[in-house]
Scaffold this active site. Structure first.
Site, PDB file in Angstrom:
ATOM      1  N   HIS A  67      32.076  59.909  44.279  1.00 57.13           N
ATOM      2  CA  HIS A  67      31.837  59.549  45.690  1.00 57.13           C
ATOM      3  C   HIS A  67      32.646  58.338  46.070  1.00 57.13           C
ATOM      4  O   HIS A  67      32.619  57.329  45.373  1.00 57.13           O
ATOM      5  CB  HIS A  67      30.351  59.250  45.933  1.00 57.13           C
ATOM      6  CG  HIS A  67      29.568  60.511  46.071  1.00 57.13           C
ATOM      7  ND1 HIS A  67      29.255  61.039  47.302  1.00 57.13           N
ATOM      8  CD2 HIS A  67      29.093  61.364  45.159  1.00 57.13           C
ATOM      9  CE1 HIS A  67      28.609  62.173  47.116  1.00 57.13           C
ATOM     10  NE2 HIS A  67      28.494  62.393  45.827  1.00 57.13           N
ATOM     11  N   TYR A 191      23.034  55.257  55.152  1.00 55.23           N
ATOM     12  CA  TYR A 191      22.217  54.062  55.411  1.00 55.23           C
ATOM     13  C   TYR A 191      21.962  54.014  56.913  1.00 55.23           C
ATOM     14  O   TYR A 191      22.924  53.883  57.687  1.00 55.23           O
ATOM     15  CB  TYR A 191      22.959  52.789  54.987  1.00 55.23           C
ATOM     16  CG  TYR A 191      23.303  52.747  53.516  1.00 55.23           C
ATOM     17  CD1 TYR A 191      22.339  52.404  52.565  1.00 55.23           C
ATOM     18  CD2 TYR A 191      24.585  53.042  53.066  1.00 55.23           C
ATOM     19  CE1 TYR A 191      22.642  52.346  51.209  1.00 55.23           C
ATOM     20  CE2 TYR A 191      24.905  52.998  51.712  1.00 55.23           C
ATOM     21  CZ  TYR A 191      23.925  52.649  50.789  1.00 55.23           C
ATOM     22  OH  TYR A 191      24.243  52.607  49.454  1.00 55.23           O
ATOM     23  N   PRO A 283      16.974  47.225  45.327  1.00 56.61           N
ATOM     24  CA  PRO A 283      17.794  48.441  45.213  1.00 56.61           C
ATOM     25  C   PRO A 283      18.921  48.518  46.247  1.00 56.61           C
ATOM     26  O   PRO A 283      19.810  49.356  46.116  1.00 56.61           O
ATOM     27  CB  PRO A 283      16.796  49.592  45.431  1.00 56.61           C
ATOM     28  CG  PRO A 283      15.449  48.989  45.500  1.00 56.61           C
ATOM     29  CD  PRO A 283      15.571  47.513  45.658  1.00 56.61           C
ATOM     30  N   LYS A 287      22.731  48.026  42.333  1.00 54.42           N
ATOM     31  CA  LYS A 287      23.432  47.312  41.263  1.00 54.42           C
ATOM     32  C   LYS A 287      22.641  47.157  39.964  1.00 54.42           C
ATOM     33  O   LYS A 287      23.202  46.714  38.959  1.00 54.42           O
ATOM     34  CB  LYS A 287      23.830  45.904  41.748  1.00 54.42           C
ATOM     35  CG  LYS A 287      24.817  45.897  42.889  1.00 54.42           C
ATOM     36  CD  LYS A 287      26.150  46.467  42.455  1.00 54.42           C
ATOM     37  CE  LYS A 287      27.128  46.595  43.610  1.00 54.42           C
ATOM     38  NZ  LYS A 287      28.204  47.547  43.355  1.00 54.42           N
ATOM     39  N   TYR A 378      30.747  46.976  46.965  1.00 57.51           N
ATOM     40  CA  TYR A 378      29.875  48.152  46.938  1.00 57.51           C
ATOM     41  C   TYR A 378      30.231  49.085  45.774  1.00 57.51           C
ATOM     42  O   TYR A 378      29.354  49.554  45.049  1.00 57.51           O
ATOM     43  CB  TYR A 378      29.996  48.878  48.281  1.00 57.51           C
ATOM     44  CG  TYR A 378      29.096  50.074  48.416  1.00 57.51           C
ATOM     45  CD1 TYR A 378      27.711  49.926  48.391  1.00 57.51           C
ATOM     46  CD2 TYR A 378      29.626  51.356  48.588  1.00 57.51           C
ATOM     47  CE1 TYR A 378      26.870  51.030  48.516  1.00 57.51           C
ATOM     48  CE2 TYR A 378      28.803  52.453  48.714  1.00 57.51           C
ATOM     49  CZ  TYR A 378      27.426  52.286  48.678  1.00 57.51           C
ATOM     50  OH  TYR A 378      26.603  53.372  48.802  1.00 57.51           O
TER      51      TYR A 378
HETATM   52  C1  FAD Z   1      13.505  53.918  42.248  1.00 58.36           C
HETATM   53  C2  FAD Z   1      14.619  53.111  41.641  1.00 58.36           C
HETATM   54  C3  FAD Z   1      15.928  53.354  42.056  1.00 58.36           C
HETATM   55  C4  FAD Z   1      16.971  52.624  41.500  1.00 58.36           C
HETATM   56  N1  FAD Z   1      18.240  52.909  41.915  1.00 58.36           N
HETATM   57  C5  FAD Z   1      19.292  52.263  41.324  1.00 58.36           C
HETATM   58  C6  FAD Z   1      20.674  52.637  41.629  1.00 58.36           C
HETATM   59  O1  FAD Z   1      20.961  53.551  42.435  1.00 58.36           O
HETATM   60  N2  FAD Z   1      21.669  51.980  40.975  1.00 58.36           N
HETATM   61  C7  FAD Z   1      21.395  51.009  40.039  1.00 58.36           C
HETATM   62  O2  FAD Z   1      22.354  50.459  39.459  1.00 58.36           O
HETATM   63  N3  FAD Z   1      20.122  50.651  39.715  1.00 58.36           N
HETATM   64  C8  FAD Z   1      19.064  51.253  40.319  1.00 58.36           C
HETATM   65  N4  FAD Z   1      17.774  50.950  39.950  1.00 58.36           N
HETATM   66  C9  FAD Z   1      17.545  49.903  38.940  1.00 58.36           C
HETATM   67  C10 FAD Z   1      17.732  50.432  37.513  1.00 58.36           C
HETATM   68  O3  FAD Z   1      16.969  51.597  37.304  1.00 58.36           O
HETATM   69  C11 FAD Z   1      17.359  49.340  36.506  1.00 58.36           C
HETATM   70  O4  FAD Z   1      18.006  48.143  36.863  1.00 58.36           O
HETATM   71  C12 FAD Z   1      17.753  49.753  35.075  1.00 58.36           C
HETATM   72  O5  FAD Z   1      16.903  50.758  34.582  1.00 58.36           O
HETATM   73  C13 FAD Z   1      17.696  48.543  34.131  1.00 58.36           C
HETATM   74  O6  FAD Z   1      18.017  48.965  32.827  1.00 58.36           O
HETATM   75  P1  FAD Z   1      17.453  48.209  31.552  1.00 58.36           P
HETATM   76  O7  FAD Z   1      18.037  48.902  30.374  1.00 58.36           O
HETATM   77  O8  FAD Z   1      17.651  46.758  31.717  1.00 58.36           O
HETATM   78  O9  FAD Z   1      15.868  48.398  31.617  1.00 58.36           O
HETATM   79  P2  FAD Z   1      14.954  49.703  31.649  1.00 58.36           P
HETATM   80  O10 FAD Z   1      15.712  50.886  32.137  1.00 58.36           O
HETATM   81  O11 FAD Z   1      13.730  49.307  32.382  1.00 58.36           O
HETATM   82  O12 FAD Z   1      14.620  49.965  30.129  1.00 58.36           O
HETATM   83  C14 FAD Z   1      13.749  49.115  29.405  1.00 58.36           C
HETATM   84  C15 FAD Z   1      13.102  49.925  28.282  1.00 58.36           C
HETATM   85  O13 FAD Z   1      12.367  49.054  27.453  1.00 58.36           O
HETATM   86  C16 FAD Z   1      11.169  49.703  27.070  1.00 58.36           C
HETATM   87  N5  FAD Z   1      10.201  48.668  26.664  1.00 58.36           N
HETATM   88  C17 FAD Z   1       9.471  47.833  27.436  1.00 58.36           C
HETATM   89  N6  FAD Z   1       8.725  47.002  26.679  1.00 58.36           N
HETATM   90  C18 FAD Z   1       8.991  47.335  25.390  1.00 58.36           C
HETATM   91  C19 FAD Z   1       8.533  46.822  24.146  1.00 58.36           C
HETATM   92  N7  FAD Z   1       7.645  45.814  24.044  1.00 58.36           N
HETATM   93  N8  FAD Z   1       9.023  47.396  23.021  1.00 58.36           N
HETATM   94  C20 FAD Z   1       9.926  48.410  23.075  1.00 58.36           C
HETATM   95  N9  FAD Z   1      10.376  48.920  24.234  1.00 58.36           N
HETATM   96  C21 FAD Z   1       9.932  48.378  25.381  1.00 58.36           C
HETATM   97  C22 FAD Z   1      10.777  50.494  28.306  1.00 58.36           C
HETATM   98  O14 FAD Z   1       9.913  51.573  27.974  1.00 58.36           O
HETATM   99  C23 FAD Z   1      12.143  50.980  28.804  1.00 58.36           C
HETATM  100  O15 FAD Z   1      12.497  52.246  28.285  1.00 58.36           O
HETATM  101  C24 FAD Z   1      16.698  51.642  40.497  1.00 58.36           C
HETATM  102  C25 FAD Z   1      15.389  51.405  40.079  1.00 58.36           C
HETATM  103  C26 FAD Z   1      14.338  52.125  40.631  1.00 58.36           C
HETATM  104  C27 FAD Z   1      12.921  51.865  40.155  1.00 58.36           C
END
Ligand code: FAD
Length: 382
Positions: A67, A191, A283, A287, A378
């Site tokens: 995109h 948007y 959101p 990012k 973006y």
């Molecule tokens: C509805 C929604 C839409 C979004 N849209 C976007 C988008 O379009 N683009 C974008 O870039 N971001 C988006 N985001 C944000 C994005 O999903 C998060 O920023 C991303 O998942 C962060 O990744 P992470 O690996 O840091 O954490 P997470 O994906 O949260 O992974 C953390 C993991 O740690 C595990 N965990 C927690 N505690 C423990 C523990 N004590 N021991 C072992 N494991 C544990 C959890 O189960 C989880 O699997 C969106 C979020 C939401 C909720």
């Protein structure tokens, strides 16, 4: 030890494994759960490039969709911002986060990596020397701990409160996030700025779409029966040119808090915080996942220098390097949030702020240098 099998932990584990650096991943939830947890979908240009360089992008390049333009709507009018052209060819890949997570799990396990699912880390000690991580898999002693366990994880709480500073802002509105089995009604993300609040139409797959509606903070999804959701989406996204919105069964609705939150520094002793464990971004601008993967990239590179060249400068710089990108993304997300939302201020002030929003949209529509700056931020080209 990597705590958390989200995008940050899995990218880190895969890149280290390819470099011959051993790791073990502890994940609180089941594999089925994290492989079906729909969240992000918009993968930045830089993220795609990095994953491709690391041999981790086959799925997103073959099953995802490229995109390079998005659409803004207000007052029944609409215009596209061709951000691919404005950045000399940079683009997003639209690919649901749970698909990327599944690809990364498969790649890590195929390469001989170990993930303990349904095994939460319960304690982290010894951060000044050789850390020990406790979990159902026993006590694991390691060189470093990567805290990739999201906002509600354990890692951050292992840092003494006086060694960490939190910067935060809670915003005055929420988003009702909707997932529906409805084919997209658009080829570009939409948007829409509407007097009753923001509406967004995001893309996921050929049969599933995500939508957002501005709603009060901490609203209850039960206040949003399906008929109301569709009527609000029709109203807020409406155009003067006969555009039609496809409907389908709603499979998920949740109210998202609009929270901006950053922890500094992102390191304490031999514990490094990555992704949502260290920072939460609204959101708007999409990012969050991209920042999580960017942190993994910085830490993987620093750990390679540590093991391969005995050079710890990258580890020392980890926090500052990541935070520079994090704050840039926070600024962009904040800007986008205020571009698109009905401000919760007295009416007279609202009118003024609305005029500012229209001035910004006019600049974006005109493709000026302002639009070029927007496009770079973006698409994640800088
Ligand atoms: C509805 C929604 C839409 C979004 N849209 C976007 C988008 O379009 N683009 C974008 O870039 N971001 C988006 N985001 C944000 C994005 O999903 C998060 O920023 C991303 O998942 C962060 O990744 P992470 O690996 O840091 O954490 P997470 O994906 O949260 O992974 C953390 C993991 O740690 C595990 N965990 C927690 N505690 C423990 C523990 N004590 N021991 C072992 N494991 C544990 C959890 O189960 C989880 O699997 C969106 C979020 C939401 C909720």
């Amino acid at each position: 030890v990597i705590i958390g099998a989200g995008p940050a932990g899995l990218v880190l584990g895969n890149v280290l494994r390819r470099a011959g650096i051993g790791s073990v991943i502890l994940e609180r939830s089941s594999r089925e759960h994290i492989e079906s947890r729909g969240r992000a979908g918009l993968i930045d240009h830089h993220t795609v490039q990095y994953l491709a360089e690391q041999g981790l992008a086959d799925g997103l390049l073959t099953r995802g969709a490229r995109h390079d333009s998005c659409e803004f709507r207000f007052g029944g009018n609409r215009f596209s911002v061709p951000y691919g052209k404005l950045t000399d060819g940079c683009a997003h890949q639209v690919y649901p986060q749970q698909f990327l997570v599944a690809d990364l799990i498969e790649s890590y396990l195929d390469g001989g990596g170990t993930i303990h699912f349904e095994t939460p880390a319960t304690a982290i000690t010894g951060l000044d020397g050789r850390p020990v991580v406790d979990s159902g898999a026993g006590a694991i002693t390691c060189d470093f701990v990567a805290g990739c366990d999201g906002f509600h994880g354990l890692s951050r709480s292992a840092i003494p409160a006086d060694k960490i500073r939190v910067y935060e802002r809670a915003h005055e509105f929420g988003w009702l996030a909707i997932l529906a089995e409805a084919p997209p009604s658009t080829t570009e993300i939409i948007y829409a700025l509407h007097p009753d609040g923001f509406a967004g139409h995001m893309l996921r797959t050929a049969t599933v779409s995500r939508y957002y509606l501005q709603c009060p903070v901490a609203d209850d999804p039960a206040n949003w029966p399906d008929e109301l959701i569709w009527s609000e989406l029709h109203r807020r996204l409406a155009t003067n040119d006969g555009w039609r919105l496809n409907e389908g069964p709603i499979t998920e609705k949740a109210v998202l808090e609009m929270r901006s939150w950053v922890t500094e520094p992102m390191r304490y002793g031999n514990l490094f915080l990555l992704g949502d464990a260290a920072h939460i971004i609204t959101p708007a601008g999409a990012k969050g996942m991209n920042l999580a993967i960017a942190d993994a990239r910085v830490l993987a590179s620093a750990l390679r220098s540590h093991y391969e060249q005995r050079d710890d400068q990258g580890l020392r710089d980890y926090s500052a390097t990541c935070l520079e990108r994090v704050w840039r993304a926070q600024e962009f997300s904040h800007w986008m949030l205020h571009l698109l939302h009905r401000p919760q201020v007295p009416t007279a002030e609202q009118e003024f702020l609305h005029r500012l929003q229209l001035a910004r949209l006019t600049e974006l529509a005109a493709g000026t240098e302002f639009a070029v700056g927007f496009a770079h931020n973006y698409v994640g080209a800088r």
